[in-house]
Design a protein around this motif. Sequence first.
Motif, short mmCIF file in Angstrom:
data_model
loop_
_atom_site.label_atom_id
_atom_site.label_comp_id
_atom_site.label_asym_id
_atom_site.label_seq_id
_atom_site.Cartn_x
_atom_site.Cartn_y
_atom_site.Cartn_z
N GLU A 144 0.83 -1.21 0.00
CA GLU A 144 0.00 0.00 0.00
C GLU A 144 0.86 1.25 0.00
O GLU A 144 0.56 2.25 -0.67
N GLU A 145 1.97 1.20 0.78
CA GLU A 145 2.85 2.36 0.85
C GLU A 145 3.50 2.63 -0.51
O GLU A 145 3.60 3.77 -0.96
N ALA A 146 3.92 1.55 -1.18
CA ALA A 146 4.55 1.70 -2.50
C ALA A 146 3.57 2.23 -3.53
O ALA A 146 3.93 2.98 -4.44
N TYR A 193 7.06 18.20 -12.71
CA TYR A 193 7.91 17.78 -13.83
C TYR A 193 8.76 16.56 -13.47
O TYR A 193 9.29 15.88 -14.34
N LEU A 194 8.88 16.27 -12.16
CA LEU A 194 9.66 15.12 -11.72
C LEU A 194 8.78 13.99 -11.18
O LEU A 194 9.29 12.99 -10.68
N LEU A 195 7.47 14.13 -11.30
CA LEU A 195 6.58 13.19 -10.64
C LEU A 195 6.76 11.76 -11.15
O LEU A 195 6.86 10.81 -10.36
N GLU A 196 6.80 11.56 -12.47
CA GLU A 196 6.94 10.21 -12.99
C GLU A 196 8.28 9.59 -12.59
O GLU A 196 8.36 8.41 -12.25
N LYS A 197 9.33 10.39 -12.60
CA LYS A 197 10.64 9.89 -12.18
C LYS A 197 10.62 9.52 -10.70
O LYS A 197 11.20 8.50 -10.28
N ALA A 198 9.94 10.32 -9.88
CA ALA A 198 9.84 10.03 -8.45
C ALA A 198 9.03 8.76 -8.21
O ALA A 198 9.37 7.95 -7.33
N GLY A 252 11.18 1.40 -7.24
CA GLY A 252 12.43 0.63 -7.17
C GLY A 252 12.87 0.38 -5.75
O GLY A 252 13.39 -0.69 -5.42
N ILE A 253 12.67 1.36 -4.86
CA ILE A 253 13.06 1.21 -3.46
C ILE A 253 12.21 0.15 -2.77
O ILE A 253 12.72 -0.72 -2.05
N PHE A 254 10.92 0.18 -2.98
CA PHE A 254 10.05 -0.78 -2.30
C PHE A 254 10.16 -2.18 -2.90
O PHE A 254 9.89 -3.17 -2.21
N GLU A 255 10.59 -2.28 -4.15
CA GLU A 255 10.80 -3.61 -4.75
C GLU A 255 11.90 -4.39 -4.03
O GLU A 255 11.87 -5.62 -3.98
N THR A 256 12.90 -3.69 -3.50
CA THR A 256 14.02 -4.37 -2.86
C THR A 256 13.93 -4.37 -1.34
O THR A 256 14.85 -4.80 -0.66
N TRP A 291 10.60 6.76 2.56
CA TRP A 291 11.66 6.87 1.56
C TRP A 291 11.97 8.35 1.40
O TRP A 291 11.49 9.18 2.18
N TYR A 292 12.75 8.73 0.40
CA TYR A 292 13.27 10.10 0.32
C TYR A 292 12.17 11.16 0.37
O TYR A 292 12.28 12.14 1.09
N MET A 293 11.11 11.02 -0.42
CA MET A 293 10.08 12.04 -0.48
C MET A 293 9.05 11.92 0.64
O MET A 293 8.24 12.82 0.83
N GLU A 294 9.07 10.82 1.38
CA GLU A 294 8.13 10.63 2.50
C GLU A 294 8.90 10.04 3.68
O GLU A 294 8.66 8.95 4.13
N HIS A 295 9.85 10.83 4.15
CA HIS A 295 10.80 10.36 5.15
C HIS A 295 10.29 10.64 6.56
O HIS A 295 9.45 11.52 6.76
N PRO A 296 10.80 9.92 7.55
CA PRO A 296 10.39 10.18 8.94
C PRO A 296 11.10 11.40 9.52
O PRO A 296 12.18 11.78 9.07
N ASN A 297 10.49 12.00 10.52
CA ASN A 297 11.16 13.07 11.27
C ASN A 297 11.43 12.66 12.71
O ASN A 297 11.76 13.49 13.55
N THR A 298 11.30 11.36 12.98
CA THR A 298 11.50 10.83 14.33
C THR A 298 12.81 10.10 14.51
O THR A 298 13.26 9.88 15.64
N HIS A 299 13.43 9.70 13.41
CA HIS A 299 14.64 8.88 13.47
C HIS A 299 15.32 8.95 12.11
O HIS A 299 14.82 9.58 11.18
#
Length: 601
Positions: free
Chosen positions: A5-7, A24-29, A35-39, A89-97
Amino acid sequence: MSFAEEAASDVPTLPGTHSGIPTYLLEKARKAKGGIFETRTKPRAERQRLPVVPQGIERDAFLQALAELKEELGAENLEVNDKPLTDGWYMEHPNTHDMMTILDEEELVASAVVYPGSTEEVQQIVAWANKHRIPIFPISMGRNLGYGGAAPRVRGSVTIDLGKRMNKILDINPEDFTCLVEPGVSFYALYEAIQAKGYDHMWIDSPDLGGGSVIGNTVDRGVGYTPYGDHWACHAGLEVVLPTGEVIRTGMGALPGNNTWQTFPYGFGPYSDGIFSQSNFGIVTKMGMTLMPNPGGYESFMYTFPKEEDLAPLMEIIRPLRISNILENVAQLRHVSQSIAARGLPRSTFYTGSGPVPSSILHAEAAKSPVGDHTWAYYGMAYGPSHIRAHKLALIDSEFRKIPGARKIDPSTLPADEYFWSRDRVAAGIPDIQELRWVNWTPNGAHVAFSPVSPIRGTDATALFELGKKRHEQYGIDFWPAFCVGLREMHLIVEIVFDRHDLERKTAALACLRDMVDDAARLGYGEYRTHLVLMDQVAGTYSWGDGALMKFNEKIKDALDPNGILAPGRCGIWPRRYRGRGWEMTRESGLVSEGRGVEMD
């Protein structure tokens, strides 16, 4: 929310959220996120948690203090960190750790997060922290990935997330090429605002990834890749909340009614801005920044060189060209190993054995690529009208071809997703997101950086390359050296990518880093920036005069922060109440970040 669901959830965008991606970067993001959630194999954290209470205060008193702060700022502006830790991940990162932690994820963790909406509310938080002797740790946006992310150095600190509500671009001046921003303004947001105003005559300078805070990156002395790449050198004017709650403005900002705060950084008297970079002496709430004039044209170029031993003669060619500004921007000289990883494919695509990927495999893969086989790749940019670019490019070409086997790559032969085009955009002041792809090299990919500074000399480049290669081979880690060349110095940036769910690989990465820091210091090379876990060690290498610099920093800390509440331990600077209690993280302290209490009143 499950991994699937997160991916599948969409990437946040500007202007919907201050931390979003430009459209303009949405598709690349989206592709990068997939790719990050696949691994990702690291299980989601499920255990229920109590907030971590910082040492020096009882739990009941701490919870009462949090309730008091919530009452002052509004319940919606304080979150207690009592839920399972989510890495994102990078665009939805935590601010707790730290989402890329090299320690146990519960080691460098916040107790709560507070969201001020103004400088005055930052002052309120600082007054509250002094009243209760609670450590606070300010972040701009928390995207200092590879150096600790949003994590506080002292476990249980209350994180001040400045970005969520303090994210305004206060001014963009098209005549003097300056801007004034708050901590929550990213390079993406600043670029978009300039474009929206039609200011085509101005450029920004962006790091490899544009999602970080302009203030956060600059105060940590980060770099970009145009001629304005030294971000700290390009700032002009700070507003700072001191650890005792007073507010100052530096430089011309100290003059009431001034009209030159963003155009002249020095003002009158001692120049104090420097003590607020890479320190814990104050909280920057506003900053001026100079912007680059559109040079009237630009042209990216790329050369490849066949042998590892080409490094030394190449640096002797680069140095005079760079000092004379024939090579104009903060360019990169990258090893083929990172070029392969930048495709975003898992390491297992190429090699499943132990130890570093063999050189023969790397070269075989490079040979299949549009760029072709090589060991070193130089990415540069020429600026100005076409006839000026042609003159400079001819000089560069004649010099680079002195290296046997040097090849100039024809950009017209490169596909749109080739890494060259990301370097082209960033060097033209257009923020990108492609640099994220090499973390996919391992499952649960995380990275941490070794970042020494040296002169631009062949002997220095060779010494750093050899010490890094030796230690990487010792610990079975793939070696990715990249030299970022400034005007008279160069930064070697070595990214170690590791599986953050594998304790053995995390431990090896940290041991490799600690060895390289000591190796480099013995040769006279110091880190310019480092991860939270390594700050004490790196600060200790700057030991001339029986540690005179640290003693000086401690005097400033004790004068400005008598209660020791602001980011204790950041950059190795500990307040008096923490000193001598084992808080310093060294090789001997292992994987534990905490000390033995604090001095009580």
